[in-house]
Design a protein around this motif. Structure first.
Motif, PDB file in Angstrom:
ATOM      1  N   LEU A  74       0.817  -1.219   0.000  1.00 42.68           N
ATOM      2  CA  LEU A  74       0.000   0.000   0.000  1.00 42.68           C
ATOM      3  C   LEU A  74       0.847   1.264   0.000  1.00 42.68           C
ATOM      4  CD1 LEU A  74      -2.960  -0.997   2.343  1.00 42.68           C
ATOM      5  CD2 LEU A  74      -2.873  -0.965  -0.167  1.00 42.68           C
ATOM      6  N   ILE A 114      -7.356   4.873  -2.076  1.00 39.81           N
ATOM      7  CA  ILE A 114      -8.131   3.626  -2.112  1.00 39.81           C
ATOM      8  C   ILE A 114      -9.612   3.952  -2.257  1.00 39.81           C
ATOM      9  CG2 ILE A 114      -8.874   1.645  -0.728  1.00 39.81           C
ATOM     10  CD1 ILE A 114      -5.969   1.593   0.404  1.00 39.81           C
ATOM     11  N   CYS A 169     -11.142  -2.608  -6.454  1.00 33.78           N
ATOM     12  CA  CYS A 169     -10.511  -2.916  -5.174  1.00 33.78           C
ATOM     13  C   CYS A 169      -9.006  -3.039  -5.373  1.00 33.78           C
ATOM     14  CB  CYS A 169     -11.088  -4.194  -4.556  1.00 33.78           C
ATOM     15  SG  CYS A 169     -10.761  -5.672  -5.475  1.00 33.78           S
ATOM     16  N   VAL A 170      -8.272  -2.777  -4.302  1.00 34.20           N
ATOM     17  CA  VAL A 170      -6.808  -2.807  -4.331  1.00 34.20           C
ATOM     18  C   VAL A 170      -6.335  -4.076  -3.628  1.00 34.20           C
ATOM     19  CG1 VAL A 170      -4.701  -1.632  -3.595  1.00 34.20           C
ATOM     20  CG2 VAL A 170      -6.691  -0.291  -4.299  1.00 34.20           C
TER      21      VAL A 170
END
Length: 104
Positions: free
Chosen positions: A73, A87, A97-98
């Motif tokens: 991240l 995000i 989505c990550v």
């Protein structure tokens, strides 16, 4: 057909090419293992810039893709609040989505 996934990472000028190659390979291996079709990698090369991030958001929307993979991240942002906002932007604007290789 496998769902598309896009890679994103920060790549300052001082990052060695072999390190970038290693990170991209890691993202590609993750995508394959998780059943995705790895589309491409968006590189943020300039410190403080978000131009590649904005290109990523536009591409996700255009392609109707829903997944982004980052090495960690911290590649979105080292700042916790800014990372959260990025995000949230991916989720709200691109409905994406990550994922990280260690999140599977």
């Amino acid at each position: 057909m496998k769902p598309l996934i896009y890679g994103y990472l920060r790549a300052p000028d001082e990052t060695p090419d072999d390190e970038l190659d290693r990170l991209v390979s890691e993202l590609q291996r993750f995508a394959e293992a998780e059943g995705f079709c790895y589309a491409t990698t968006f590189f943020e090369c300039q410190e403080g810039s978000r131009s590649a991030f904005e290109e990523l958001v536009a591409e996700l929307t255009r392609a109707e893709a829903r997944h982004v993979v980052v090495p960690s991240l911290e590649h979105l942002s080292g700042h916790r609040l800014l990372c959260g906002q990025m995000i949230e932007r991916l989720e709200c604007v691109a409905n994406a989505c990550v994922l990280t290789p260690d999140s599977a």
